[in-house]
Design an enzyme around this catalytic site. Structure first.
Site, mmCIF file in Angstrom:
data_model
loop_
_atom_site.group_PDB
_atom_site.id
_atom_site.type_symbol
_atom_site.label_atom_id
_atom_site.label_comp_id
_atom_site.label_asym_id
_atom_site.label_seq_id
_atom_site.Cartn_x
_atom_site.Cartn_y
_atom_site.Cartn_z
ATOM 1 N N HIS A 101 0.852 -1.188 0.000
ATOM 2 C CA HIS A 101 0.000 0.000 0.000
ATOM 3 C C HIS A 101 0.892 1.244 0.000
ATOM 4 O O HIS A 101 1.487 1.583 1.025
ATOM 5 C CB HIS A 101 -0.891 0.030 1.246
ATOM 6 C CG HIS A 101 -1.882 -1.083 1.334
ATOM 7 N ND1 HIS A 101 -2.995 -1.159 0.518
ATOM 8 C CD2 HIS A 101 -1.946 -2.167 2.150
ATOM 9 C CE1 HIS A 101 -3.693 -2.235 0.821
ATOM 10 N NE2 HIS A 101 -3.079 -2.870 1.810
ATOM 11 N N HIS B 196 -0.816 -6.701 -5.168
ATOM 12 C CA HIS B 196 -0.878 -7.955 -4.425
ATOM 13 C C HIS B 196 -0.246 -9.050 -5.271
ATOM 14 O O HIS B 196 -0.399 -9.064 -6.505
ATOM 15 C CB HIS B 196 -2.331 -8.310 -4.119
ATOM 16 C CG HIS B 196 -2.547 -9.762 -3.814
ATOM 17 N ND1 HIS B 196 -3.032 -10.656 -4.760
ATOM 18 C CD2 HIS B 196 -2.329 -10.491 -2.689
ATOM 19 C CE1 HIS B 196 -3.115 -11.855 -4.225
ATOM 20 N NE2 HIS B 196 -2.691 -11.795 -2.976
#
Length: 308
Positions: free
Chosen positions: A96, A106
């Protein structure tokens, strides 16, 4: 058939090392590591970078756990394996960034063996990577998907299919929030149950996906990390992170597997962002970049065709 678990473990640990090195090199801060043990066997290495120059929170985890019975999340589509012992190893990461213009990413690659001590153990590889922007950029989505396709192309013949097309479609379908009627982001790759045509080829494919992650993400992160942004754009980023949290806590099979199998909670939930927001009935201004994200980037799209 020869299954080399030790070679898979060595690769996964080296992948964790190389990804942490690559991300630390861009951020300027190192990941902090702690190790842990799994009650019924095995354990892992959790690495977290928080409040860096570029990364607000990032986790890159390696785990190798052993258990007496596969949890429901792992046997939903394989009921014949319910109650079987298992070994599971993998690398899972979520990044993030601080900057709203830099997307969350991811990646996960994993190896499962069910009934490992039996006469006919069942094994398979799974994983993939996906990109979740708060503000969409065509060039980022195209680069991400070009790299994903490059990871898959060498295996088209062995798998007797267009591997990228198959696993892109699966990613679009998997990372979807039905209650919001939107995808989590611009997609990427998602695969599971890969055990053909043989262990060597399936393992090579998993490695290819893992090895292409940095090439897919670092150029995008570097391009967007220093973009100036406003408080309103930061607020939008926190709202979009709320969608990420909703998916991970409601639908994600990896999260469910970890919690159902009694895994380490801190490591399982390291994927959640440090700051997030929900706002009642937020509707972006017509014609804004926020509305553009919703209308152009949050549904399945051919980024290497009409989207390029």
């Amino acid at each position: 058939m020869n299954i080399d678990k030790s070679e898979v473990e060595r690769y996964l640990k080296s992948l964790q090392d190389s990804i942490c090195d690559g991300l630390s090199g861009l951020d300027g801060h190192n990941f902090e590591e702690d190790t842990w043990q799994y009650p019924s066997g095995g354990g892992g290495r959790s690495r977290v970078l928080a409040n860096g120059n570029v990364i607000e929170k990032g986790g890159v985890n390696f785990s190798y756990v052993k258990g007496d019975a596969l949890p429901p999340a792992a046997t939903a589509k394989r009921p014949e394996l319910a109650g079987k012992s298992f070994e599971a190893m993998g690398v899972s990461l979520v990044i993030h960034p601080h900057n709203p213009f830099a997307p969350t990413s991811h990646m996960n690659v994993r190896f499962f063996i069910a009934d490992a001590q039996g006469d006919n153990p069942v094994w398979w590889f799974g994983g993939g990577f996906d990109l979740t922007p708060s503000y969409g950029f065509d060039e980022d989505a195209v680069h991400w998907h070009k790299t994903a396709k490059a990871a898959c192309e060498p295996f088209d013949t062995a798998f007797d299919q267009d591997v990228y097309a198959q696993y892109k479609k699966w990613c679009d379908e998997y990372f979807y929030l039905p209650h919001r009627d939107e995808t989590r982001g611009v997609g990427g790759l998602f695969f599971d149950d890969v055990n053909q045509p043989d262990f060597t080829t399936a393992f090579a494919f998993m490695r290819s996906v893992g090895d292409h992650y940095l090439a897919a993400y670092l150029p995008i992160l570097e391009r967007r990390a220093q973009t100036e942004f406003t408080e309103q754009q930061r607020a939008w980023q926190l709202l979009r992170r709320g969608r990420y949290v909703e998916f991970n806590l409601v639908y994600d099979r990896g999260t469910l597997f970890g919690l159902q199998s009694g895994g380490r909670t801190e490591s399982i939930l390291m994927s959640l962002p440090p700051q997030v927001a929900w706002e009642y009935q937020n509707v972006p201004i017509e014609g804004s970049n926020e509305e553009r994200l919703l209308k152009r980037y949050l549904y399945p799209r051919d980024w290497l065709g009409e989207g390029a």
